[in-house]
Design a protein around this motif. Structure first.
Motif, short mmCIF file in Angstrom:
data_model
loop_
_atom_site.label_atom_id
_atom_site.label_comp_id
_atom_site.label_asym_id
_atom_site.label_seq_id
_atom_site.Cartn_x
_atom_site.Cartn_y
_atom_site.Cartn_z
N SER A 280 0.89 -1.32 -0.01
CA SER A 280 0.06 -0.01 0.08
C SER A 280 1.20 1.35 -0.14
O SER A 280 1.99 1.36 0.83
CB SER A 280 -0.93 -0.03 1.35
N LYS A 281 0.40 2.22 -1.03
CA LYS A 281 1.10 3.72 -0.81
C LYS A 281 0.76 4.16 0.07
O LYS A 281 -0.28 4.05 1.06
CB LYS A 281 1.01 4.23 -2.16
N SER A 282 1.77 5.54 0.20
CA SER A 282 1.29 6.39 1.51
C SER A 282 -0.16 7.35 1.10
O SER A 282 -0.39 7.47 -0.19
CB SER A 282 2.38 7.54 1.37
N GLY A 283 -0.92 7.23 2.17
CA GLY A 283 -2.34 7.77 1.68
C GLY A 283 -3.37 6.66 1.49
O GLY A 283 -4.77 7.36 1.49
N THR A 284 -3.11 5.44 1.64
CA THR A 284 -4.10 4.38 1.41
C THR A 284 -4.75 4.15 2.48
O THR A 284 -4.22 4.13 3.65
CB THR A 284 -3.37 3.02 0.81
N PRO A 285 -6.17 4.22 2.47
CA PRO A 285 -7.08 4.02 3.65
C PRO A 285 -6.97 2.49 4.15
O PRO A 285 -6.81 1.76 3.21
CB PRO A 285 -8.64 4.21 3.07
N VAL A 286 -6.82 2.48 5.37
CA VAL A 286 -6.74 1.31 6.26
C VAL A 286 -8.08 0.92 6.69
O VAL A 286 -8.41 -0.33 6.41
CB VAL A 286 -5.52 1.20 7.51
N GLY A 287 -8.70 1.68 7.28
CA GLY A 287 -10.14 1.48 7.91
C GLY A 287 -10.95 2.67 8.48
O GLY A 287 -10.16 3.63 8.74
N ARG A 288 -11.89 2.42 9.05
CA ARG A 288 -12.82 3.42 9.47
C ARG A 288 -13.30 3.04 11.02
O ARG A 288 -13.66 2.06 11.21
CB ARG A 288 -14.04 3.91 8.61
N ILE A 289 -13.22 4.02 11.77
CA ILE A 289 -13.71 3.70 13.25
C ILE A 289 -14.83 4.80 13.41
O ILE A 289 -14.81 5.79 13.14
CB ILE A 289 -12.63 3.78 14.18
N LEU A 290 -15.84 4.31 14.41
CA LEU A 290 -17.20 5.04 14.63
C LEU A 290 -17.15 5.53 15.80
O LEU A 290 -16.97 4.72 16.90
CB LEU A 290 -18.19 4.48 13.91
N ALA A 291 -17.57 6.72 16.35
CA ALA A 291 -17.81 7.43 17.41
C ALA A 291 -19.34 8.13 17.28
O ALA A 291 -19.41 8.54 16.52
CB ALA A 291 -16.61 8.19 18.10
N THR A 292 -19.91 8.04 18.49
CA THR A 292 -21.26 8.55 18.48
C THR A 292 -21.33 9.81 19.63
O THR A 292 -20.46 9.53 20.68
CB THR A 292 -22.35 7.64 18.79
#
Length: 805
Positions: A280-292
């Motif tokens: 993966s190159k620099s800036g590639t998304p790894v994942g998303r985390i959610l907060a409410t």
């Protein structure tokens, strides 16, 4: 304040009742008698008696009886009860809303009246004599006012109000103000006095009974938007000051609690796990985390931060503005073989904090574990780019440098090297497939190209699809393989009379080589040419050409070729010979060139390219001018003999040029005079004039024209055939006589165009067009009387025809 207003109302009501009772007494007064006050004060005040006893009546609105509503009685002091007086009513509503008994003056209302539509009416009344119809008194104006009753309920300015108040507000915080109005008379009684009350919305809100301002009724802990956001409140307004029997109006108020930042965000889960490929190159998304966050809008905006862990410098996190999620991305290159997993701690908090409800340290934490997946990677060079150097005279096969790459995967596959031929179209270089050495395939020349840029490819032996490129820049090192030359083609002159050691030219040199220490040139004269000129090296890569004698002769030698030897200062030393052309010229006292020999010019090496181009261009321009002039001359059209058919004059020959004089041999063919018999036939066919119609053509049609009599024809001159061709004068005289006697011949002997002399001139018209049809001979002797200017004309026209025979 209410006590003062009530006192004013009762005072006005008392005055009205007093006026009513006084009016009753006045109604009972007999005509001709005034009030008691008027009688007592008649001698003292001397007031003027009024015609009417009063000028104001009161009537209650919304009368519901079946009969006309009695208002009052009008009575004049001119009414003595004998039935002579008649009462007449006029003004607003007279005859329709209000009627009067014309005999006794009783005033009635015909129907129910509404004070809210019209509060008073202005009427006028007078008395007239029934018999004569004359007014007994002037017309008098009076007013009928309506007493108000409570017949209108309060009405709010809006049917539905909308208001808002921040959540967790203190008790008594103002929300919105509602306003109601009553159409009844606020100055009479309590019909328009309103009191506000809340019928729906307890216990959250309250309303001020006098102003209609709605306020919160519970404390901050009970007014929480996250528990309940919308409220509907019903407000009532009652007149008669809220007493029993008053009328009521109602309105609805929708109240919304606005959000404040009283909640901080929370992660939906405390541990997150993601995986990412090592490629993966620099800036590639790894994942998303959610907060409410229970808040909304700006109060729910979050900020994510990586606060600890072994991947703090490897990964980055940012906030998605649309979803308010934390997006983890790759910050630096990953290597499965070096580190297969990372753990980071992420913190979330609000971007805007309200210290009244949340402390500045309110936040939430979560742990994220990121695993790196192994992938088959292409070979990796030990440098991002390579720079190599080689001398330009290096032999074929000499190594320039080397590149090195290896497989970063655990298998460590063998690597093969090759050159991308798209970057080396001339095949100047090659690389060893095993060790990566770059060597020459052809000889190089720095003066043609000082740098060569190629690309080397490294490919895995087990998987040819895995390859990588690296740029290689090769610089050619200069060697001294070029001799210096003159910087230009030098050509100068020397005066015949000069002085010894005179500088006549300064020369400089150029060299295609580029030594590291800079150029250094040396100038000298070839040994065989030291007798006429000498060379002085200036030490700055230039040299001066000097004379060695005091005089030169153009006749003896007009051109000298001076060979100058130029040598560079590098190793191995290179030299060349440049030739300087010197012309010998005659100069003035200041040394300026005046005259040079022709052979000196011709002895020059040759014309420059610019001079040749200029000469050729001038020749082409001259040729084009000649072609254009010839074409225009051929296309020139001769003007017609007669320019306009409607403007015919005597002589209509147009002359466009002055003529060529005696040397013009093309203006007139003298051969026609030398051989008159040869052109007789042509002249007969062209004898008719084009500007007039012959006389015989006007008299006869073409089919009935009589043959000319022998006497009408002019016989040819005697001995014409045997006349000497050289007798030009006689031939011309004969032709003049022949044309003078022929009215249809064109006036070729005329050289000018005559129009009219002008108004007032005794000459009148000089045209001969009208005279051709006259058979009578004209007398031209009057021309002698016109003065000296017409004397020659009189001599010509006065001569007889026989004078020309």
């Amino acid at each position: 304040m209410r006590t003062i207003l009530l006192g004013i109302v009762w005072l006005c009501l008392g005055l009205s009742l007093d006026a009513w009772s006084l009016s009753g007494r006045q109604m009972e007064t007999v005509g001709g008698k005034g009030t008691e006050e008027e009688v007592r004060g008649e001698n003292l005040l001397k007031r003027v008696r009024r015609g009417w006893m009063w000028n104001q009546f009161f009537l209650q609105e919304e009368y519901t009886g079946s009969d006309y509503q009695y208002i009052g009685k009008l009575q004049s002091d001119q009414d003595y009860g004998n039935g002579v007086v008649k009462y007449v009513l006029s003004g607003e509503g007279a005859g329709s809303l209000f009627v009067i008994d014309e005999n006794n003056g009783d005033l009635h209302a015909t129907r129910r009246l509404d004070r809210e539509e019209k509060a008073f009416y202005i009427l006028r009344a007078t008395v007239v004599n029934k018999k004569t119809g004359l007014k007994l008194e002037p017309e008098t104006e009076f007013t009928v006012k309506l007493h108000d009753i409570n017949d209108n309920e309060p009405k709010f300015s809006k049917e539905v109000y909308t208001g808002s108040v921040p959540e967790r507000s203190d008790i008594g915080t103002s929300v919105i103000q509602v306003t109601a109005t009553d159409a009844d008379d606020g100055m009479y009684g309590s019909s328009a006095k309103l009191v506000y009350s809340i019928s729906q919305g307890h216990p959250y809100f309250s309303v001020d009974p006098n102003t209609g301002v709605i306020r919160t009724a519970l404390g901050p802990g009970d007014m929480d938007r996250e528990q309940r956001e919308h409220y509907q409140v019903v407000i009532e307004a009652k007149d008669m000051a809220g007493q029993r029997g008053g009328l009521t109006g109602a309105t609805v108020v929708n109240i919304t609690l606005t959000d404040v930042n009283d909640n901080h965000p929370h992660f939906t889960q405390s541990i997150h796990q993601f995986r990412v490929p090592e490629s993966s190159k620099s800036g590639t998304p790894v994942g998303r985390i959610l907060a409410t966050d229970r808040d909304i809008g700006k109060n729910a905006e979050m900020s994510f931060t990586i606060v600890s862990g072994d991947g703090m410098d490897v990964f980055d996190i940012s906030t998605d503005e649309a979803t308010q999620e934390g997006v983890i991305t790759v910050g630096k290159p990953l290597d499965f073989e070096r580190k297969p997993s990372y753990t980071v701690d992420i913190q979330v908090r609000n971007t805007q904090v309200d210290p009244r409800f949340i402390s500045a340290g309110s936040k939430d934490m979560a742990t994220v574990r990121i695993g790196v997946d192994d992938v088959d990677e292409p070979p990796l060079f030990d440098k991002a780019s390579y720079v190599m150097e080689v001398k330009e005279d290096a032999a074929v096969g000499v190594a320039v440098g080397s590149v090195s790459a290896m497989d970063p995967d655990g298998a460590r596959s063998m690597v093969k090297y090759s050159i991308d031929r798209r970057t080396d179209m001339d095949r100047l270089f090659n690389v060893h497939p095993g060790n990566g050495s770059v060597f020459l395939l052809k000889g190089l020349d720095r003066e043609q190209a000082a740098w060569h840029n190629i690309s080397v490819i490294a490919t895995e032996s087990n998987n040819p699809r895995q390859s990588s490129h690296v740029p290689v820049s090769i610089r050619l090192l200069d060697i001294n393989d070029n001799a210096p030359t003159f910087a230009a083609m030098y050509e100068t002159f020397v005066c015949e009379r000069t002085r010894t050691g005179q500088r006549i030219q300064t020369v400089s040199a150029v060299d295609a080589d580029e030594p590291s220490t800079g150029h250094k040139f040396f100038f000298s004269l070839l040994q065989t040419h030291r007798s006429n000129f000498s060379v002085k090296d200036n030490g700055d890569n230039t040299a001066g050409i000097l004379t060695r004698r005091g005089s030169y002769s153009r006749l003896h030698q007009s051109v000298y070729l001076v060979p100058v030897v130029i040598t560079d200062g590098d190793y191995p030393m290179q030299s060349s010979t440049g030739t300087l052309t010197v012309r010998v010229c005659t100069c003035d006292r200041d040394g300026n060139m005046e005259v040079c020999n022709a052979e000196a010019l011709s002895s020059s090496p040759g014309l420059s390219t610019g001079a040749l181009i200029a000469i050729l261009l001038c020749a082409v321009i001259l040729l084009l001018i000649m072609v254009l002039f010839t074409a225009l001359k051929r296309q020139r059209k001769q003007e017609p003999l007669i320019i306009s058919k409607e403007d015919v004059r005597d002589n209509v020959v147009s002359y466009n040029d002055e003529g060529g004089g005696e040397e013009d041999t093309q203006a007139f063919d003298i051969g026609a005079l030398r051989h008159p018999d040869a052109v007789a036939t042509l002249e007969d066919s062209a004898k008719q004039r084009r500007d007039i119609i012959p006389t015989d053509a006007l008299l006869y049609s073409p089919h009935h024209r009589p043959a000319p009599a022998s006497s009408d024809l002019i016989p040819p001159p005697v001995g014409m055939a045997s006349r000497d061709n050289g007798d030009v004068r006689g031939f011309i005289n004969h032709k003049v006589l022949e044309n003078d006697c022929n009215p249809t011949a064109p006036p070729y002997d005329s050289l000018a165009t005559y129009a009219y002399e002008g108004a007032g001139s005794v000459a009148e018209s000089l045209s001969s067009l009208g005279s051709v049809s006259s058979e009578a001979e004209q007398d031209y002797h009057y021309l002698s009387d016109w003065g000296p200017r017409f004397r020659r004309l009189a001599d010509l026209y006065g001569a007889e025809d026989c004078d020309f025979s």
